[in-house]
Design an enzyme around this catalytic site. Sequence first.
Site, PDB file in Angstrom:
ATOM      1  N   ASP A  53       0.841  -1.201   0.000  1.00 54.41           N
ATOM      2  CA  ASP A  53       0.000   0.000   0.000  1.00 54.41           C
ATOM      3  C   ASP A  53       0.875   1.249   0.000  1.00 54.41           C
ATOM      4  OD1 ASP A  53       0.860  -0.211   2.588  1.00 54.41           O
ATOM      5  OD2 ASP A  53      -1.116  -0.084   3.527  1.00 54.41           O
ATOM      6  N   SER A  54       2.210   1.047   0.002  1.00 51.34           N
ATOM      7  CA  SER A  54       3.129   2.155  -0.250  1.00 51.34           C
ATOM      8  C   SER A  54       2.899   2.708  -1.656  1.00 51.34           C
ATOM      9  CB  SER A  54       4.587   1.710  -0.073  1.00 51.34           C
ATOM     10  OG  SER A  54       4.836   0.519  -0.785  1.00 51.34           O
ATOM     11  N   ASP A  92      -1.107  -6.023  -0.238  1.00 48.33           N
ATOM     12  CA  ASP A  92      -1.524  -5.406   1.027  1.00 48.33           C
ATOM     13  C   ASP A  92      -3.027  -5.188   1.043  1.00 48.33           C
ATOM     14  OD1 ASP A  92       0.524  -4.988   2.857  1.00 48.33           O
ATOM     15  OD2 ASP A  92       1.232  -3.171   1.867  1.00 48.33           O
ATOM     16  N   LYS A 122      -1.427  -9.283   2.850  1.00 46.13           N
ATOM     17  CA  LYS A 122      -0.703  -8.832   4.053  1.00 46.13           C
ATOM     18  C   LYS A 122      -1.594  -7.863   4.824  1.00 46.13           C
ATOM     19  CE  LYS A 122       3.078  -6.029   3.903  1.00 46.13           C
ATOM     20  NZ  LYS A 122       2.638  -4.812   4.613  1.00 46.13           N
ATOM     21  N   GLU A 124      -1.740  -5.448   8.574  1.00 39.83           N
ATOM     22  CA  GLU A 124      -0.942  -4.867   9.654  1.00 39.83           C
ATOM     23  C   GLU A 124      -1.635  -5.075  10.998  1.00 39.83           C
ATOM     24  OE1 GLU A 124      -0.085  -0.753   8.836  1.00 39.83           O
ATOM     25  OE2 GLU A 124       0.859  -1.209   6.907  1.00 39.83           O
ATOM     26  N   GLU A 191       8.862  -4.245  10.767  1.00 40.21           N
ATOM     27  CA  GLU A 191       9.356  -2.970  10.223  1.00 40.21           C
ATOM     28  C   GLU A 191       9.919  -2.084  11.319  1.00 40.21           C
ATOM     29  OE1 GLU A 191       6.706  -1.083   7.454  1.00 40.21           O
ATOM     30  OE2 GLU A 191       7.912   0.763   7.386  1.00 40.21           O
TER      31      GLU A 191
HETATM   32  O1  KIV Z   1       3.543  -1.116   1.690  1.00 45.50           O
HETATM   33  C1  KIV Z   1       4.719  -1.493   1.759  1.00 45.50           C
HETATM   34  O2  KIV Z   1       5.552  -1.202   0.891  1.00 45.50           O
HETATM   35  C2  KIV Z   1       5.106  -2.279   2.915  1.00 45.50           C
HETATM   36  C3  KIV Z   1       6.562  -2.531   3.113  1.00 45.50           C
HETATM   37  C4  KIV Z   1       7.190  -1.318   3.654  1.00 45.50           C
HETATM   38  C5  KIV Z   1       6.815  -3.721   3.966  1.00 45.50           C
HETATM   39  O3  KIV Z   1       4.276  -2.690   3.676  1.00 45.50           O
END
Ligand code: KIV
Length: 272
Positions: A53-54, A92, A122, A124, A191
């Site tokens: 989600d980056s 994510d 993924k 969080e 992280e």
């Molecule tokens: O969204 C992302 O890029 C991440 C990484 C920083 C692990 O969750």
Amino acid sequence: MAGYLVEDQRKVTTSRLMEMKQQGKKIAMLTAYDYTMAQIVDGAGVDVILVGDSASNVMAGNMTTLPITVDQMIYHAKSVVRGVKRALVVCDMPFGSYQVNASEGITNAVRIMKEAHCDALKLEGGEEIIDTVRTILAAGIPVCGHLGLTPQSINKFGTYAVRAKEEAEAEKLVRDAHLLAEAGCFAIVLEKIPAALTERVCREVHVPIIGIGGGPADGQVLVLHDMLGMNKGFSPKFLRRYADLHTVMTDAIGMYVTDVKSGDFPNADERY
Ligand code: KIV
């Protein structure tokens, strides 16, 4: 091409990642958000591609990961999946898509898996979301955990500083890692936490631990655009830059502009 190694050309699976931990083989993970980059990342031997989600920051220019939507994550993940032959593709779940309750979480998880055709998701968090994690796992969807600095909680943390330096937070993180692993998560991203804490979790928890700013672990993940040096403004201590693509691209585009303006491009060979 220097220095990359792919021992096994078969499609990477969650069980292969577990074997890699057991055999002491490190796992290389990177983000990707589009077809062209995913093809390059996969071809270079990365084991796991994270559609992070980056994308909210890197692709859309937002300050945080919070605004990105399920629809947008599906768009990115679909594009990545089309470019990948070998790597395991993890998407994510975006902020708001799984925190309300397990019912909403599983609905969004199933939708992402059906539409994006990725291999895993993924999420969080630890104890707070464990019911949702269990529900998603029970539907047969592999889940990767994410603890430590969890960017979707940035407004609660108020800072991107190193997490779990204090004993209470460190102990909670260890408990959460056990909880996620025992629930059936196939891996956990840690992280920006102290290296000694990462080392403890790697030792105590049976699933692969993937670090980012957490020191040595069973594997590492970085944001693609950061490690390629496309983002000059972001240089945390943990980031190793493998290229200076910002300069390479700016120079190339600058030369193109010069050639167009001077009339040098297109030349006699570059026309029909
Ligand atoms: O969204 C992302 O890029 C991440 C990484 C920083 C692990 O969750």
